[in-house]
Every structure is written in structure tokens, then in C-alpha cells.
Design a protein around this motif. Structure first.
Motif, PDB file in Angstrom:
ATOM      1  N   SER A  32     -90.708  75.330   7.567  1.00  0.00           N
ATOM      2  CA  SER A  32     -89.683  75.123   8.145  1.00  0.00           C
ATOM      3  C   SER A  32     -89.685  73.962   8.544  1.00  0.00           C
ATOM      4  O   SER A  32     -88.533  73.460   8.506  1.00  0.00           O
ATOM      5  CB  SER A  32     -89.134  76.019   7.994  1.00  0.00           C
ATOM      6  OG  SER A  32     -89.367  76.364   9.802  1.00  0.00           O
ATOM      7  N   TRP A  33     -90.307  73.479   9.617  1.00  0.00           N
ATOM      8  CA  TRP A  33     -90.508  72.101  10.092  1.00  0.00           C
ATOM      9  C   TRP A  33     -90.706  70.380   9.821  1.00  0.00           C
ATOM     10  O   TRP A  33     -90.099  69.916  10.139  1.00  0.00           O
ATOM     11  CB  TRP A  33     -91.133  71.962  11.410  1.00  0.00           C
ATOM     12  CG  TRP A  33     -93.075  71.601  11.171  1.00  0.00           C
ATOM     13  CD1 TRP A  33     -93.959  73.725  10.515  1.00  0.00           C
ATOM     14  CD2 TRP A  33     -93.646  71.412  11.169  1.00  0.00           C
ATOM     15  NE1 TRP A  33     -94.428  73.024  10.555  1.00  0.00           N
ATOM     16  CE2 TRP A  33     -95.200  71.667  10.652  1.00  0.00           C
ATOM     17  CE3 TRP A  33     -93.967  70.722  10.424  1.00  0.00           C
ATOM     18  CZ2 TRP A  33     -95.945  71.174  10.218  1.00  0.00           C
ATOM     19  CZ3 TRP A  33     -95.127  68.706  10.340  1.00  0.00           C
ATOM     20  CH2 TRP A  33     -96.006  69.506  10.042  1.00  0.00           C
ATOM     21  N   LEU A  34     -91.226  71.261   8.094  1.00  0.00           N
ATOM     22  CA  LEU A  34     -91.155  70.263   7.568  1.00  0.00           C
ATOM     23  C   LEU A  34     -89.863  69.623   6.236  1.00  0.00           C
ATOM     24  O   LEU A  34     -89.605  68.399   6.250  1.00  0.00           O
ATOM     25  CB  LEU A  34     -91.714  70.317   6.199  1.00  0.00           C
ATOM     26  CG  LEU A  34     -93.975  71.348   6.084  1.00  0.00           C
ATOM     27  CD1 LEU A  34     -93.985  71.437   4.994  1.00  0.00           C
ATOM     28  CD2 LEU A  34     -94.361  69.892   6.519  1.00  0.00           C
ATOM     29  N   TRP A  35     -88.855  70.898   6.495  1.00  0.00           N
ATOM     30  CA  TRP A  35     -87.533  70.469   5.898  1.00  0.00           C
ATOM     31  C   TRP A  35     -87.254  69.157   7.635  1.00  0.00           C
ATOM     32  O   TRP A  35     -86.133  68.442   6.458  1.00  0.00           O
ATOM     33  CB  TRP A  35     -86.975  71.906   6.109  1.00  0.00           C
ATOM     34  CG  TRP A  35     -86.865  72.571   5.395  1.00  0.00           C
ATOM     35  CD1 TRP A  35     -87.943  72.252   4.233  1.00  0.00           C
ATOM     36  CD2 TRP A  35     -86.765  74.048   5.200  1.00  0.00           C
ATOM     37  NE1 TRP A  35     -88.005  73.297   3.241  1.00  0.00           N
ATOM     38  CE2 TRP A  35     -87.565  74.560   3.880  1.00  0.00           C
ATOM     39  CE3 TRP A  35     -85.860  75.149   5.735  1.00  0.00           C
ATOM     40  CZ2 TRP A  35     -88.007  76.350   3.550  1.00  0.00           C
ATOM     41  CZ3 TRP A  35     -86.608  76.769   5.613  1.00  0.00           C
ATOM     42  CH2 TRP A  35     -86.551  77.018   4.158  1.00  0.00           C
ATOM     43  N   PHE A  36     -86.712  69.014   8.568  1.00  0.00           N
ATOM     44  CA  PHE A  36     -86.905  68.821   9.880  1.00  0.00           C
ATOM     45  C   PHE A  36     -87.628  66.957   9.395  1.00  0.00           C
ATOM     46  O   PHE A  36     -86.318  66.579   9.321  1.00  0.00           O
ATOM     47  CB  PHE A  36     -87.168  69.349  10.671  1.00  0.00           C
ATOM     48  CG  PHE A  36     -86.402  70.103  11.438  1.00  0.00           C
ATOM     49  CD1 PHE A  36     -84.896  69.627  11.672  1.00  0.00           C
ATOM     50  CD2 PHE A  36     -86.365  71.100  11.781  1.00  0.00           C
ATOM     51  CE1 PHE A  36     -84.046  70.788  12.860  1.00  0.00           C
ATOM     52  CE2 PHE A  36     -85.329  72.220  12.895  1.00  0.00           C
ATOM     53  CZ  PHE A  36     -84.701  71.810  12.743  1.00  0.00           C
ATOM     54  N   ALA A  37     -88.645  67.238   8.396  1.00  0.00           N
ATOM     55  CA  ALA A  37     -89.281  65.757   8.539  1.00  0.00           C
ATOM     56  C   ALA A  37     -88.640  65.222   7.377  1.00  0.00           C
ATOM     57  O   ALA A  37     -88.179  64.486   7.468  1.00  0.00           O
ATOM     58  CB  ALA A  37     -90.659  66.089   8.537  1.00  0.00           C
ATOM     59  N   GLU A  38     -88.011  66.163   6.869  1.00  0.00           N
ATOM     60  CA  GLU A  38     -87.615  65.817   5.068  1.00  0.00           C
ATOM     61  C   GLU A  38     -85.612  65.056   5.464  1.00  0.00           C
ATOM     62  O   GLU A  38     -85.904  63.667   4.468  1.00  0.00           O
ATOM     63  CB  GLU A  38     -87.310  66.764   4.071  1.00  0.00           C
ATOM     64  CG  GLU A  38     -86.754  66.550   3.003  1.00  0.00           C
ATOM     65  CD  GLU A  38     -87.737  65.067   2.190  1.00  0.00           C
ATOM     66  OE1 GLU A  38     -86.807  64.560   1.429  1.00  0.00           O
ATOM     67  OE2 GLU A  38     -88.680  65.114   2.314  1.00  0.00           O
ATOM     68  N   ILE A  39     -85.453  65.574   6.051  1.00  0.00           N
ATOM     69  CA  ILE A  39     -83.599  64.974   5.734  1.00  0.00           C
ATOM     70  C   ILE A  39     -83.747  63.965   7.283  1.00  0.00           C
ATOM     71  O   ILE A  39     -83.480  63.220   6.715  1.00  0.00           O
ATOM     72  CB  ILE A  39     -83.072  66.405   6.633  1.00  0.00           C
ATOM     73  CG1 ILE A  39     -83.464  66.775   7.515  1.00  0.00           C
ATOM     74  CG2 ILE A  39     -83.122  67.105   5.830  1.00  0.00           C
ATOM     75  CD1 ILE A  39     -81.977  68.209   8.555  1.00  0.00           C
ATOM     76  N   LEU A  40     -84.952  64.019   7.735  1.00  0.00           N
ATOM     77  CA  LEU A  40     -84.910  62.980   9.115  1.00  0.00           C
ATOM     78  C   LEU A  40     -85.719  61.276   8.527  1.00  0.00           C
ATOM     79  O   LEU A  40     -85.135  60.357   8.051  1.00  0.00           O
ATOM     80  CB  LEU A  40     -85.476  63.270  10.361  1.00  0.00           C
ATOM     81  CG  LEU A  40     -85.128  63.898  11.131  1.00  0.00           C
ATOM     82  CD1 LEU A  40     -86.058  64.127  12.398  1.00  0.00           C
ATOM     83  CD2 LEU A  40     -83.313  63.025  12.394  1.00  0.00           C
ATOM     84  N   ASP A  41     -86.065  61.584   7.358  1.00  0.00           N
ATOM     85  CA  ASP A  41     -87.254  60.559   6.350  1.00  0.00           C
ATOM     86  C   ASP A  41     -85.653  60.269   5.335  1.00  0.00           C
ATOM     87  O   ASP A  41     -85.608  59.387   5.680  1.00  0.00           O
ATOM     88  CB  ASP A  41     -88.010  61.268   5.172  1.00  0.00           C
ATOM     89  CG  ASP A  41     -89.042  60.650   4.641  1.00  0.00           C
ATOM     90  OD1 ASP A  41     -88.546  58.860   5.108  1.00  0.00           O
ATOM     91  OD2 ASP A  41     -89.034  60.209   4.102  1.00  0.00           O
TER      92      ASP A  41
END
Length: 413
Positions: A32-41
Motif C-alpha cells: 500500500s505504500w505504492l498508493w502514496f507514490a501514486e497520489i503524489l505522482d
């Protein structure tokens, strides 16, 4: 802050520098840390560094203003960071940092006497979703698959998917008092003088999946704290039971964005993260060739992973259940990011780091094939799955550090 590597481009003094945000991607982190990466992107915020437990212990959180800690295995995260990591985190917060923890990242700073977790104990609260608060009849109702061991007790989870939250004291501004968010195992927190409630669990939706009888779910969640805040020294801790970083919930994402950007120091100078070092910057056709090789490895792995849908299997790795579908979550995420940048002619990346990514990507199809063969032959595959997820996380850690730093550099030109 460490200055950016020399560039042939000039930096405008009016450039709107983005915050430097740390995302934990080390031991115990799931997907789920990928979700943080996605929304920041999506926000166009590229001054991001991805951090393992070793990064935090050895280098601290220098230059980072916000640390994002998502879901996974709380015990493994605490063990990985250790006592020194806990001290690093405490110093980061008390000296003005913002800690945002969701799910496992929300459990981490809560009071506990358990080994590893007892090094943190930043917030003196109790949770309602722990078995010692249940009657014998209620304990017998629980599905073991919805529980995690916690000493002589266990943490249990009563629902998955959507829940309705009540935001307190106008937390959403003029956007209303309720918000829908996804819950995948986060805490249900009891009131305490040591935490300011931001949102409470209010109800369910048609998409809520009940893991226990509904009356027990109501007793465990409704009215309890879902989002809370604590000031600590000059900094703040925000803990979220639900995953506000899930990309399918834009109102939750917007709330996170407001908290992150409100906290940031104004007018700071640009810096580069410690991961990125100018060793062998490549661009143009050379970079396109490397990205093509990376895509080839990811493509072959995606083909192999698509066959995993034939198996209904999950693995208990530490205290966290990993479903086979999560393999494709990593692969598809990386595939989309490579496709996004492969046409950017001005992009530069470190060739040595990118070669590491390519080598890992080449190993993934074979890793997945071995797991599939083991499953078909009735063998135990947890050890193989553990190695595969470690490789997926390592590849994501390497590539996303390159990805965000390169886009930041490109944006500043």
C-alpha cells in the motif's frame, strides 16, 4: 540539504520547489505504500524519497519534512527500525516533522508492551479491536483469517472495504461532515486525553464486507476514533485506521494533500535525496534502450503473474497475509510508471541503478514460474513467495527513487 548535481540547465529562482517527502518501503511494508507514490505522482509532487529501515537507522530523516508510513506488518516494521530507528523517528517528529501513518503505520506509534513495539509508544491510547475486550462468545465468532497474533491476545478485523466516517469540527471544510474510506485492518481507537479525534467510524456502505457478525462489527467500530492527531514537540503525528491514500478515494487523497502541504516549511532550498548520486547519468537513446529492457522483464513477469489467477492462494509472511494478486499490483504499477516516462526526451537517470532494476526484473518471471510449479505439485511455497515479494519491493524501491528524482530534476529545468 545536499545540493542537486550540476546540470546544463539553469534553475529559475522563482521555481516552486516541492516538499521532500519520505515514504517507508522497508521491512514489514506491504504494497500500500505504492498508493502514496501514486497520489503524489498525480499531484505532480516529485521531491520524494523512498526509505528502507536501514536508510532511516543509518541516515535518520535528514531533509525530510513528512514521513508517510502505510500498511503491512507492524511487528516487522518495528523490528526492522529497532530502538535506534524509534529514536530517529522520535527526534524527527519532536524537531518539527510530520508523521502520517495508515493501517500498520497507525498501529506503530500506539502504546504497547510488546517487544519491538515498546520502543515507540508515542501515543497513550488503547484500541477496541483487541481480543481481551471480548466475551468468550464473541471470541468464538471470529474468523482466524481476520486476526493477527498479539502476545496472548490477538488483533481482530471486523470489516473490509468501505466504511463511513464522521469528520469532527469541520475537518473537511465546506465539503460536508462525512467521508467514505477503505478499511483493510487499521485500528479502532478508544478516546484518550493523549489524542485529538479527527474522525470517528460512523457506519457502513453497500460495499462493506463483514468479516464477523454485524452486531460485533458495530460494537467494535462505531463511535470509535478512525483518524487522530497528536502534537509532539514541534511536530505532529496523524494516524489513520482507513487507507486515505487509496487512489480510488479522491476526497481522502485531498485531505491528505492538505495536511502534507500545510505542514511544509516555506521557501526552503532545493535538495536532492541521499539515494540519488550522479554517477553515470544517461539520457536519449541510451536511456530508451535501458527502459525497453526493463519493460521486457516486467512484461514477461506480468505474463507469468496473470496465470496466478488460476490459484486461490495466500501466504502468511510474518504477521501479514499476502494474496497472490498482489504480485500483479507491483508489476502493473511499475509497468505504468515506465510507460509514462519512456517518451520524455529530456529525462536523465543513473545508469548503474537502472541496470540493477533490469537485473531484478529479469529474475521475476523465473521466481513466479517456480511458485506456480510448487503450487501445482502441492509443495509449500511460502519461502518462494517471501523471496518474490522482497524482490518486487526492492525493484520498486530502486526504480521509484530514480523515477521521482528524475522527474523532479526535469521539472526544475
Amino acid at each position: 540539504m545536499i545540493p542537486l548535481p550540476p546540470s546544463k540547465h539553469n534553475h529559475s529562482s522563482s521555481f516552486n520547489f516541492q516538499p521532500q517527502i519520505g515514504i517507508y518501503s522497508g521491512k514489514g511494508a506491504s504494497h500500500s505504500w505504492l498508493w502514496f507514490a501514486e497520489i503524489l505522482d498525480r499531484m505532480g509532487c516529485y521531491d520524494v524519497v523512498f526509505l528502507t529501515e536501514k536508510d532511516i537507522v543509518e541516515r535518520g530523516l535528514e531533509g525530510v519534512h513528512v514521513l508517510l508510513m502505510s500498511g503491512g506488518d507492524t511487528f516487522a516494521i518495528a523490528e526492522g527500525l529497532g530502538e535506534k530507528g524509534a529514536d530517529r523517528l522520535r527526534s524527527f517528529i519532536t524537531q518539527g516533522g510530520l508523521y502520517i501513518g495508515t493501517c500498520a503505520g497507525a498501529y506503530l506509534p500506539l502504546r504497547s508492551s510488546m517487544p519491538y513495539l515498546n520502543w515507540f509508544n508515542f501515543i497513550d491510547v488503547k484500541i477496541s479491536n483487541i481480543s481481551r475486550r471480548l466475551s468468550e462468545e464473541e471470541r468464538s465468532l471470529l474468523e482466524r483469517s481476520s486476526c493477527s497474533s498479539y502476545g496472548d491476545d490477538f488483533i481482530y478485523h471486523v470489516v473490509r472495504e468501505e466504511v463511513v466516517l464522521k469528520m469532527i469540527n469541520g475537518s473537511l471544510g465546506n465539503r460536508g461532515e462525512e467521508i467514505v474510506a477503505p478499511l483493510y485492518g487499521g485500528p479502532s481507537i478508544l478516546p484518550s486525553e493523549d489524542i485529538e479525534p479527527i474522525a470517528t467510524y460512523k457506519g457502513f456502505t453497500q460495499k462493506t464486507k463483514f468479516l464477523v457478525r454485524e452486531d460485533l462489527a458495530v460494537k467494535t467500530l462505531i463511535g470509535k476514533i478512525a483518524v487522530g492527531k497528536k502534537s509532539m514537540g514541534d511536530g505532529e503525528i496523524y494516524i489513520f485506521g482507513p487507507h486515505f491514500e487509496h487512489p480510488h478515494y479522491p476526497l481522502c487523497n485531498l485531505y491528505l494533500k492538505e495536511k502534507i502541504f500545510k505542514h511544509l516549511k516555506k521557501g526552503r532550498q532545493m535538495g536532492k535525496n541521499f539515494f540519488y548520486e550522479e554517477k553515470e547519468l544517461i539520457r536519449g537513446d541510451s536511456l530508451k534502450g535501458y527502459l525497453k529492457d526493463l519493460k521486457r522483464g516486467l512484461s514477461n513477469a506480468r505474463i507469468q503473474a496473470s496465470g496466478m489467477s488460476d490459484f486461490n492462494i495466500e501466504w502468511l509472511i510474518g504477521n501479514k497475509l499476502y494474496q497472490s494478486e498482489k504480485i500483479s499490483v507491483f508489476l502493473n504499477f511499475l509497468w505504468d510508471k515506465v510507460r509514462k516516462i519512456e517518451t520524455l526526451s529530456e529525462l536523465e537517470m543513473d545508469g548503474a541503478r537502472l541496470r540493477q532494476c533490469i537485473e531484478i526484473s529479469k529474475s521475476l518471471p523465473r521466481n513466479i514460474q517456480m511458485i506456480r510449479r510448487g503450487i501445482r505439485e502441492g509443495e509449500e511455497t511460502t519461502f518462494l513467495a517471501k523471496g518474490l515479494f522482497e524482490n518486487l519491493k526492492l525493484l520498486s524501491y530502486f526504480f521509484l527513487n530514480l523515477y521521482f528524482q528524475s522527474l523532479l530534476s526535469l521539472k526544475s529545468h
